[in-house]
Design a protein around this motif. Structure first.
Motif, mmCIF file in Angstrom:
data_model
loop_
_atom_site.group_PDB
_atom_site.id
_atom_site.type_symbol
_atom_site.label_atom_id
_atom_site.label_comp_id
_atom_site.label_asym_id
_atom_site.label_seq_id
_atom_site.Cartn_x
_atom_site.Cartn_y
_atom_site.Cartn_z
ATOM 1 N N ASP A 24 0.758 -1.426 0.030
ATOM 2 C CA ASP A 24 0.061 0.166 -0.062
ATOM 3 C C ASP A 24 0.839 1.312 0.110
ATOM 4 O O ASP A 24 0.507 2.322 -0.539
ATOM 5 C CB ASP A 24 -1.092 0.098 1.304
ATOM 6 N N ARG A 25 2.163 1.342 0.692
ATOM 7 C CA ARG A 25 2.620 2.574 0.876
ATOM 8 C C ARG A 25 3.853 2.874 0.183
ATOM 9 O O ARG A 25 4.442 3.954 0.058
ATOM 10 C CB ARG A 25 2.892 2.515 2.308
ATOM 11 N N PHE A 26 4.406 1.821 -0.653
ATOM 12 C CA PHE A 26 5.491 1.814 -1.279
ATOM 13 C C PHE A 26 5.788 3.137 -2.178
ATOM 14 O O PHE A 26 6.948 3.660 -2.069
ATOM 15 C CB PHE A 26 5.882 0.491 -2.037
ATOM 16 N N ALA A 27 4.870 3.291 -2.862
ATOM 17 C CA ALA A 27 4.720 4.649 -4.034
ATOM 18 C C ALA A 27 4.088 5.892 -3.229
ATOM 19 O O ALA A 27 4.225 6.807 -4.083
ATOM 20 C CB ALA A 27 4.502 3.961 -5.330
ATOM 21 N N ASN A 28 3.822 5.837 -2.030
ATOM 22 C CA ASN A 28 3.075 6.930 -1.450
ATOM 23 C C ASN A 28 4.046 8.032 -0.904
ATOM 24 O O ASN A 28 4.775 8.111 -0.209
ATOM 25 C CB ASN A 28 2.354 6.489 -0.229
ATOM 26 N N PHE B 80 3.218 -5.998 -7.589
ATOM 27 C CA PHE B 80 4.488 -6.012 -8.316
ATOM 28 C C PHE B 80 4.133 -5.863 -9.750
ATOM 29 O O PHE B 80 3.778 -6.621 -10.495
ATOM 30 C CB PHE B 80 5.406 -7.222 -8.006
ATOM 31 N N GLY B 81 4.103 -4.586 -10.188
ATOM 32 C CA GLY B 81 3.761 -4.068 -11.514
ATOM 33 C C GLY B 81 2.288 -3.449 -11.892
ATOM 34 O O GLY B 81 2.094 -2.976 -12.802
ATOM 35 N N ASP B 82 1.534 -3.811 -10.760
ATOM 36 C CA ASP B 82 0.041 -3.423 -11.221
ATOM 37 C C ASP B 82 -0.336 -2.441 -10.071
ATOM 38 O O ASP B 82 -0.548 -1.126 -10.497
ATOM 39 C CB ASP B 82 -0.737 -4.667 -11.250
ATOM 40 N N PHE B 83 -0.690 -2.815 -8.938
ATOM 41 C CA PHE B 83 -0.818 -1.796 -7.742
ATOM 42 C C PHE B 83 0.418 -1.063 -7.456
ATOM 43 O O PHE B 83 0.049 0.362 -7.407
ATOM 44 C CB PHE B 83 -0.942 -2.532 -6.341
ATOM 45 N N GLN B 84 1.424 -1.415 -7.857
ATOM 46 C CA GLN B 84 2.641 -0.616 -7.672
ATOM 47 C C GLN B 84 3.643 -0.781 -8.949
ATOM 48 O O GLN B 84 4.078 -1.660 -9.316
ATOM 49 C CB GLN B 84 3.615 -0.957 -6.525
ATOM 50 N N PRO B 85 3.165 0.161 -9.964
ATOM 51 C CA PRO B 85 3.759 0.162 -11.299
ATOM 52 C C PRO B 85 5.455 0.001 -11.248
ATOM 53 O O PRO B 85 5.944 0.285 -10.270
ATOM 54 C CB PRO B 85 3.290 1.397 -11.889
ATOM 55 N N ARG B 86 5.754 -0.477 -12.595
ATOM 56 C CA ARG B 86 7.192 -0.736 -12.881
ATOM 57 C C ARG B 86 7.828 0.387 -12.424
ATOM 58 O O ARG B 86 9.102 0.306 -11.907
ATOM 59 C CB ARG B 86 7.365 -1.448 -13.918
ATOM 60 N N GLU B 87 7.737 1.732 -12.743
ATOM 61 C CA GLU B 87 8.147 2.847 -12.757
ATOM 62 C C GLU B 87 8.534 3.364 -11.176
ATOM 63 O O GLU B 87 9.430 4.096 -11.149
ATOM 64 C CB GLU B 87 7.369 3.957 -13.611
ATOM 65 N N THR B 88 8.038 2.840 -10.291
ATOM 66 C CA THR B 88 8.236 2.803 -8.982
ATOM 67 C C THR B 88 9.418 2.343 -8.458
ATOM 68 O O THR B 88 10.064 2.764 -7.265
ATOM 69 C CB THR B 88 7.129 2.820 -8.074
ATOM 70 N N GLY B 89 9.890 1.260 -9.225
ATOM 71 C CA GLY B 89 11.078 0.715 -8.949
ATOM 72 C C GLY B 89 10.904 -0.665 -7.799
ATOM 73 O O GLY B 89 11.545 -1.190 -7.162
ATOM 74 N N ILE B 90 9.619 -0.982 -7.841
ATOM 75 C CA ILE B 90 9.309 -2.177 -7.129
ATOM 76 C C ILE B 90 9.836 -3.380 -7.447
ATOM 77 O O ILE B 90 10.151 -4.220 -6.558
ATOM 78 C CB ILE B 90 7.443 -2.329 -7.211
ATOM 79 N N ASP C 208 5.675 9.142 5.544
ATOM 80 C CA ASP C 208 6.821 9.873 6.093
ATOM 81 C C ASP C 208 8.338 9.066 5.951
ATOM 82 O O ASP C 208 9.273 9.419 6.281
ATOM 83 C CB ASP C 208 6.644 10.267 7.493
ATOM 84 N N GLU C 209 8.146 7.677 5.418
ATOM 85 C CA GLU C 209 9.217 6.929 5.409
ATOM 86 C C GLU C 209 9.564 6.670 3.832
ATOM 87 O O GLU C 209 10.315 6.114 3.501
ATOM 88 C CB GLU C 209 9.109 5.401 5.599
ATOM 89 N N TYR C 210 8.975 7.406 3.017
ATOM 90 C CA TYR C 210 8.986 7.340 1.625
ATOM 91 C C TYR C 210 10.333 8.111 1.116
ATOM 92 O O TYR C 210 10.835 9.043 1.784
ATOM 93 C CB TYR C 210 7.978 8.199 0.776
ATOM 94 N N PRO C 211 11.425 7.511 0.200
ATOM 95 C CA PRO C 211 11.073 6.218 -0.279
ATOM 96 C C PRO C 211 11.360 4.933 0.561
ATOM 97 O O PRO C 211 12.558 5.017 1.221
ATOM 98 C CB PRO C 211 12.028 6.491 -1.495
ATOM 99 N N LEU C 212 10.916 3.817 0.236
ATOM 100 C CA LEU C 212 11.260 2.680 0.925
ATOM 101 C C LEU C 212 12.188 1.979 -0.089
ATOM 102 O O LEU C 212 12.321 1.648 -1.189
ATOM 103 C CB LEU C 212 9.971 1.800 0.955
ATOM 104 N N THR C 213 13.512 1.714 0.596
ATOM 105 C CA THR C 213 14.582 0.911 0.023
ATOM 106 C C THR C 213 14.878 -0.304 0.736
ATOM 107 O O THR C 213 14.050 -0.444 1.794
ATOM 108 C CB THR C 213 15.920 1.640 0.045
ATOM 109 N N ALA C 214 15.380 -1.203 -0.026
ATOM 110 C CA ALA C 214 15.529 -2.777 0.597
ATOM 111 C C ALA C 214 16.290 -2.868 1.818
ATOM 112 O O ALA C 214 15.932 -3.665 2.691
ATOM 113 C CB ALA C 214 16.118 -3.644 -0.548
#
Length: 481
Positions: A206-210, A246-256, A214-220
């Protein structure tokens, strides 16, 4: 040692076409083939296929250290076979690595566990058979539709042969407890429960590309450090989510995808392993029993079943559908049984939800209908035609008590026939064995006497002929006298 358990859900329903009242009794095909083809093909191209390729890459890069679980419904598998067969090939490659576990669930992504225990058991078995056929695995852990679970289900799940079940780590169930342990079912202590860690799962789904998070961006590395910082005795972090993340809810462009593929490297640096659910339930002891008096799920804030059965429309459709379950099980009509599965998909009831219908809720986002009332009307029209077809084989004039008696008689007859068939087979084998022995004896008695050797024949001749007395011997005998 701390471990991460990834589980990815894959499901697509057979969506219904617009079915009018006047179609009842005239049109027995209910599905929107164009929409089903378009949706699953589109999601496969941007999510399912690249996500599966990433998982395969992670397994190969880590030489098998990365492991995960996948749960895929029968209705999704059927659509992949029809429209995206290359994805089935990818899943087979994942299965062949030995690092991906396929979970058990209801074939049709149904709510049968809430209405009909026999239908629930049948569907799970049919699903297991499909998984065995395609991927060569016999599931050991169950994932019920939408992670639905309660104490009433636990004894049946254990009796069906599963070692564990996975469900939602709902706050109102856990209280002060943590989801990062394995628990035992209160009503079936031998059944182990694995709970979704909602916070860590939602950070990705839910929050990866938000950007306002406050924690954006999320890195590995940041994400793995959060998991590593959990108390040392909390050994298992369950990350449950849809593969479409992976790829739909969070699009590829987000770096998911890059985020996902980087997780094993940073996990290894922190000494964190990846386990499958069956590994977790076999290695970890239950720390406590977990009572779940009422059904929970992973849907909405309430984490209950109100997403599908929260209003009168949904309940009326649900009750009407399962009112014919016994009759459908009696019939041998393959097409009718197929429609029965497709109409049970929980999605049809989800579209009827009136929760926050004016604020762009998740229910309206996924629904192909303009309103919940349109979803209800369309479904009930289809269901009306379906029931007409069922009634043509088993009339509704037969009340449930009479039908139950009929079912009992039929089942008793089936058992009797099965017993008689076994006895007949045993007798057939005995007769075959007797015939073989009889033929063998006849052959032995018909064998000609063995020819005598020349030496034996000569000896016999000498023994049978009278002895010749020579003249010399005769004279000697006379003198003696």
């Amino acid at each position: 040692m701390k471990a991460i358990c990834f589980y990815f859900q894959i499901h697509q329903p057979f969506r219904l076409k617009r079915y009018r009242f006047f179609d009842i009794g005239n049109d027995h095909y209910y599905y929107d083939d164009f929409a089903n083809d378009d949706i699953i093909t589109r999601i496969a191209e941007r999510s399912y296929i690249p996500a599966a390729q990433s998982l395969l890459k992670m397994i190969e890069t880590t030489k098998g250290a990365f492991k995960c679980a996948i749960s895929i419904t029968g209705t999704a598998l059927e659509q992949f076979e029809l429209y995206v067969p290359e994805f089935i090939d990818l899943l087979k490659k994942l299965a062949a690595t030995g690092c991906v576990e396929f979970l058990a669930e209801t074939y049709a992504h149904s709510l049968a566990s809430l209405a009909d225990p026999e239908e629930f058991a049948n569907q799970v078995k049919v699903h297991d058979d499909k998984i065995k056929e395609l991927f060569g695995q016999s599931p050991k852990v169950l994932r019920n539709t939408e992670l639905i679970y309660c104490d009433d289900l636990a004894p049946q799940i254990l009796e069906m042969g599963y070692k564990g079940v996975i469900t939602e780590g709902a706050k109102h169930i856990l209280g002060w407890k943590s989801p990062n342990y394995v628990y035992s079912a209160a009503s079936a202590p031998k059944l182990k429960i694995m709970l979704k860690n909602d916070k860590f799962s939602s950070d990705i789904s839910d929050r990866f590309a938000n950007t306002s998070w406050d924690e954006y961006p999320l890195t590995a590395d940041k994400y793995i450090s959060w998991i590593a910082s959990t108390p040392e005795d909390q050994q298992i972090i369950n990350l449950f989510m849809n593969l479409e993340v992976f790829g739909d809810f969070q699009p590829r462009e987000t770096g998911i995808f890059q985020f996902l593929e980087a997780l094993p490297r940073f996990a290894a640096e922190k000494g964190i392993e990846f386990w499958t659910p069956s590994t977790a339930v076999s290695k970890l002891k239950a720390v406590d029993s977990l009572p779940v008096l009422h059904p929970i799920s992973w849907a909405d804030e309430a984490r209950d079943t109100s997403a599908w059965l929260g209003n009168k429309l949904q309940k009326e459709a649900f009750d009407k559908l399962y009112s014919v379950s016994e009759r459908v099980r009696l019939c041998e009509d393959r097409r009718l049984k197929q429609d029965w599965y497709y109409l049970q998909a929980a999605d049809h009831f989800f579209y009827m939800s009136t929760k926050n219908m004016h604020d762009g809720s998740v229910h309206s986002q996924f629904s192909p209908y303009d309103t919940p009332f349109d979803a209800f009307t369309n479904y009930m029209n289809v269901l009306a035609d379906f029931i007409v077809r069922v009634e043509a084989q088993y009339p509704m004039s037969i009340d449930n008590e009479e039908l139950s008696s009929l079912l009992t008689t039929i089942r008793n007859q089936e058992r009797e026939i099965e017993t008689l068939n076994k006895e007949a087979e045993s007798m057939r084998k005995n007769i075959e064995h007797f015939n073989e022995e009889h033929l063998l004896r006849e052959k032995e008695t018909e064998k000609p006497a063995a020819p005598k050797t020349r030496k034996t024949a000569s000896k016999t001749k000498k023994e049978t002929e009278p002895k010749k007395v020579t003249a010399k011997k005769a004279t000697a005998k006379k003198k003696a006298e």
